[in-house]
Design an enzyme around this catalytic site. Structure first.
Site, short mmCIF file in Angstrom:
data_model
loop_
_atom_site.label_atom_id
_atom_site.label_comp_id
_atom_site.label_asym_id
_atom_site.label_seq_id
_atom_site.Cartn_x
_atom_site.Cartn_y
_atom_site.Cartn_z
CG ASP A 64 -2.01 0.80 1.14
OD1 ASP A 64 -1.99 1.90 0.38
OD2 ASP A 64 -2.94 0.73 1.83
N GLY B 206 -4.36 3.56 -8.54
CA GLY B 206 -4.49 3.81 -9.94
C GLY B 206 -3.45 5.00 -10.36
CG ASP C 192 -9.20 2.88 0.50
OD1 ASP C 192 -8.57 2.46 -0.32
OD2 ASP C 192 -9.08 3.30 1.77
#
Length: 388
Positions: free
Chosen positions: A144, A191, A212
């Site tokens: 992440d 993205g 999210d």
């Protein structure tokens, strides 16, 4: 420009080529802790989820990954080795338990110094962490971006900022491959900078394409529809990821959850459940384990659906399936029920065929030309058309 020449050269020489034993020839399926448990997840929660995947039949339906998201991390020792916190007393034992159930073990980290929840990240410890994960028996890494964005912001040149990010993801991808263990590499960076263009070259099997998801119809539907232009980037081993499933978390209706599952299946998206598996309703189970819907998602061709028709709040998506079949989703995002007329010849199903309604579990016979079916508010009709 030099960066892109270097990237192409690396691909051609194999330095960034992904592993030959890619673990994601079909969209990955499993469960992730974050949507329901957030930062309070424990070893016991993960073991319960593994048990539930087996007892409910979800494992046999294809849900095999059990993924621990953020907040498992403790401190690094004097040698820099990461250790779990008190909520996870023995990660190797946890991995062994998950594997004993015929399931796979997933974990979470960040290329930044800290994770989203400000626990230990992997920056400057990539090779060390990859070896630790492999020793624990990890099969999946969600990586992440989070605090690495602060590192990127310090670079004023946008091309160099992108290079920093790609380099960071490349470094962990190489570290995972060097372990010799097939660990599915999932990029979570929302993205940015067209990740679908370079994700495969850093060794990733899937990459987040959006911010999210939330357990709200509007947010879910916006995210799903944002995938409309990305179909050409999905293929066996490489999947666009519109984030995890919210089915069963309670803030959408059954009809809206069927829409969620239908859209994700058409998108060939990873199916990672995010609910409390020990408290599923019969409707939750039916939605998550509908065999025909899962088969659409997992179809061997690995095609992602395209949106072929949009008029107001009604849209039609089609997905090529193996055997010459086509999956068709009729979506009604309005607040009223209606029965639109759809010309099959204009939505890439020229000659019609035998129609099966996936959610109704019934055959609708053979149709050629115009088709008119009622679609509920915020609902979907998901069809498989077989040109017999």
């Amino acid at each position: 420009m030099k960066f892109w020449f270097a990237l192409v050269a690396a691909v051609l020489t194999g330095t960034l080529a992904h592993s030959q034993n890619m673990p994601a020839q079909r969209p990955p399926m499993g469960w992730n802790s974050w949507n329901h448990f957030g930062g309070k997840v424990t070893d016991a929660d993960i073991r319960s989820a593994a048990d539930a995947l087996v007892s409910t039949g979800m494992r046999d339906a294809g849900y095999v990954y059990v993924n621990v998201d953020d907040t498992w991390q403790g401190q690094r020792d004097a040698n820099g080795v990461i250790h779990p916190n008190e909520r996870f007393p023995d990660m190797k034992a946890l991995g062994d338990y998950i594997h004993s159930k015929g399931l796979k073990f997933g974990i979470y980290s960040s290329p930044g110094p800290k994770t989203c929840a400000r626990f230990e990240g992997s920056m400057a410890h990539e090779e060390q962490d990859a070896k630790t994960y492999a020793a624990w028996g990890v099969d999946f890494l969600k990586y992440d971006l989070c605090t690495f964005q602060d590192v990127m912001k310090a670079e004023p040149d946008p091309l160099l900022r992108k290079k920093l990010m790609v380099d960071a993801y490349t470094k962990m991808g190489a570290a995972l491959r060097a372990t010799g263990r097939p660990i599915l590499y999932s990029l979570c960076q929302y993205g940015f900078d067209d990740v679908w263009d370079w994700g495969p070259q850093v060794g990733a099997s899937m990459w987040r394409t959006t911010d999210d998801i939330k357990d709200r119809y509007e947010r879910m539907f916006i995210i799903g529809n944002s995938e409309a232009e990305l179909a050409r980037y999905a293929a066996p081993g490489h999947w666009n990821d519109p984030d995890m499933l919210e089915i069963g978390n309670g803030k959408m209706t059954e009809e809206e959850y069927r829409t969620h599952m239908s859209l994700w299946a058409l998108l060939a998206a990873p199916l990672l459940a995010g609910n409390d598996l020990t408290k599923m309703s019969p409707a939750d189970r039916e939605i998550l384990m509908n065999k025909d819907v899962i088969a659409i998602d997992q179809d061997a061709l690995g095609k992602q659906a395209v949106r072929v028709y949009q008029r107001g709040e009604f849209s039609v998506w089609t997905k090529q399936l193996s055997g010459g079949r086509t999956a068709v989703g009729l979506f009604n995002s309005s607040w009223t029920n209606f029965a639109p007329a759809v010309d099959l010849g204009k939505i890439a199903v020229e000659h019609g065929g035998h129609i099966h309604d996936v959610w109704m579990h019934e055959d609708l016979g053979v149709s050629h030309g115009e088709l008119s079916l009622p679609v509920k508010s915020h609902g979907v009709r998901l069809l498989i058309i077989d040109p017999q």
